[in-house]
Design a protein around this motif. Structure first.
Motif, PDB file in Angstrom:
ATOM      1  N   SER A 204     -48.742  11.909 -43.279  1.00  0.00           N
ATOM      2  CA  SER A 204     -48.396  11.997 -41.866  1.00  0.00           C
ATOM      3  C   SER A 204     -47.067  11.332 -41.523  1.00  0.00           C
ATOM      4  O   SER A 204     -46.643  11.374 -40.366  1.00  0.00           O
TER       5      SER A 204
ATOM      6  N   THR B 297     -52.462   9.310 -42.671  1.00  0.00           N
ATOM      7  CA  THR B 297     -53.347  10.332 -43.231  1.00  0.00           C
ATOM      8  C   THR B 297     -52.591  11.049 -44.355  1.00  0.00           C
ATOM      9  O   THR B 297     -51.366  11.146 -44.323  1.00  0.00           O
TER      10      THR B 297
ATOM     11  N   TRP C 156     -60.352   8.254 -35.737  1.00  0.00           N
ATOM     12  CA  TRP C 156     -60.434   9.464 -36.571  1.00  0.00           C
ATOM     13  C   TRP C 156     -61.373  10.489 -35.945  1.00  0.00           C
ATOM     14  O   TRP C 156     -61.060  11.676 -35.882  1.00  0.00           O
TER      15      TRP C 156
ATOM     16  N   ARG D  79     -57.256  11.012 -32.960  1.00  0.00           N
ATOM     17  CA  ARG D  79     -56.075  10.253 -32.549  1.00  0.00           C
ATOM     18  C   ARG D  79     -55.166   9.878 -33.721  1.00  0.00           C
ATOM     19  O   ARG D  79     -54.133   9.233 -33.508  1.00  0.00           O
ATOM     20  N   MET D  80     -55.535  10.269 -34.927  1.00  0.00           N
ATOM     21  CA  MET D  80     -54.695   9.982 -36.087  1.00  0.00           C
ATOM     22  C   MET D  80     -54.028  11.277 -36.543  1.00  0.00           C
ATOM     23  O   MET D  80     -54.698  12.272 -36.853  1.00  0.00           O
ATOM     24  N   LYS D  81     -52.704  11.274 -36.543  1.00  0.00           N
ATOM     25  CA  LYS D  81     -51.909  12.460 -36.837  1.00  0.00           C
ATOM     26  C   LYS D  81     -52.172  12.966 -38.257  1.00  0.00           C
ATOM     27  O   LYS D  81     -52.194  12.192 -39.214  1.00  0.00           O
TER      28      LYS D  81
ATOM     29  N   ASP E  82     -47.925  17.011 -41.338  1.00  0.00           N
ATOM     30  CA  ASP E  82     -47.332  18.237 -40.798  1.00  0.00           C
ATOM     31  C   ASP E  82     -47.461  19.390 -41.778  1.00  0.00           C
ATOM     32  O   ASP E  82     -47.661  20.538 -41.386  1.00  0.00           O
TER      33      ASP E  82
ATOM     34  N   ASP F 283     -52.027  20.488 -42.077  1.00  0.00           N
ATOM     35  CA  ASP F 283     -52.764  20.107 -40.873  1.00  0.00           C
ATOM     36  C   ASP F 283     -53.806  21.129 -40.435  1.00  0.00           C
ATOM     37  O   ASP F 283     -54.253  21.114 -39.289  1.00  0.00           O
TER      38      ASP F 283
END
Length: 297
Positions: A78, A100, A267, A271-273, A276, A279
């Motif tokens: 992340s 993550t 989690w 709220r945890m990205k 990219d 995903d």
């Protein structure tokens, strides 16, 4: 000199077996090392299923260290990193306040082959538990090595034997890869209060006792330890300064149980990205229902 011998416990993680060594009921940590898994060894045919991949999942309060003897996998996280790891290389990911990542096996799936390596978690000291997340990759040529007397050694992380690894560690520690020829002697000095040795391949002898592949010996402090390789062997040396009690739940490590609960809530609430570059799916919190199928995946 030997305080405890731990046998790996084999676990199937969905088509891929690992040998779990730490944490252990009688020994939760060795120095800052709080988790130690031997991935494989396993042989894969081309085209094996995606269930072997490790989908995106979160961490807090630790650094992960991936190191391979054979095979290849791809890390995506992340903070925007996509990085393959191959034998002898180091992937060092610091979760800090939260990260993550996923681990995929596209190259191995395309060509087939063996997978064999170690994944370790190193707990962060309290003052660094909420540090910014980050990632480092180091090629084998950047890591200190030594060869002589039937022994080859690589310092993966930390400091030991008068050398220092370029990997950014957060507390005093060492992590070393030994390759020993049959009959070769080798010695682990007494420079850290907590030390252990894991036999990844082959057989070694110390104190008149044989240690086989899949066993970790934890040593009492203050005494050097002399090894003799009974067969050609690969031994991983690890340890360091203790950093205090840590709580571990799922993929989260913290000195605070309340912080673990906050991470679980974050989690669960999304709220945890996610990475990219990966995903479209994720691993739900254990006990939660699986996420609905993604129509875009």
């Amino acid at each position: 000199m030997i305080d405890l011998v731990i046998d790996q416990r084999r676990k199937d993680l969905g088509g891929f077996e690992v040998g779990r060594v730490l944490p252990y009921a009688k020994r939760r940590m060795v120095g800052p090392f709080i988790f130690f898994d031997h991935m494989g060894p396993a042989e894969f045919a081309p085209g094996f299923g995606r269930e072997v991949d490790v989908r995106p999942h979160p961490h807090i309060g630790l650094s992960t260290l991936s190191y391979l003897f054979e095979g290849e996998m791809t890390h995506r996280d992340s903070v925007g990193v996509t990085q393959p790891i191959r034998p002898g290389e180091v992937n060092w990911m610091t979760a800090g306040r939260g990260i993550t990542h996923s681990e995929r096996f596209e190259t191995l799936r395309a060509h087939g082959g063996r997978m064999d390596g170690i994944q370790a978690w190193i707990a962060l000291p309290r003052e660094d538990e909420e540090t910014e997340p980050g990632f480092e990759h180091h090629d084998p040529g950047a890591l200190p090595t030594y060869e002589g007397g039937g022994m080859w050694a690589r310092l993966i992380a930390g400091e030991g034997f008068g050398a220092k690894s370029p990997v950014t560690t957060h507390s005093p520690m060492f992590y070393i890869h030994w390759a020993l020829q049959a009959g070769a002697p080798a010695q682990l000095p007494a420079e850290y209060p907590e030390r252990a040795a894991y036999v990844a391949r082959g057989v070694v002898e110390l104190e008149g006792r044989q240690l086989n592949a899949g066993q970790m010996a934890v040593f009492v402090p203050g005494q050097a330890v002399t090894f003799t390789a009974v067969t050609d062997a690969v031994v991983m040396l690890l340890g360091g300064e203790p950093i205090g009690e840590r709580f571990l739940e799922w993929n989260f490590v913290s000195s605070s149980k309340d912080r673990l609960e906050q991470a679980k809530a974050d989690w669960r609430a999304g709220r945890m990205k996610l990475p990219d570059a990966d995903d479209k799916e994720f691993i739900p919190l254990p006990g939660d229902p699986p996420p609905p199928p993604n129509p875009m995946s």
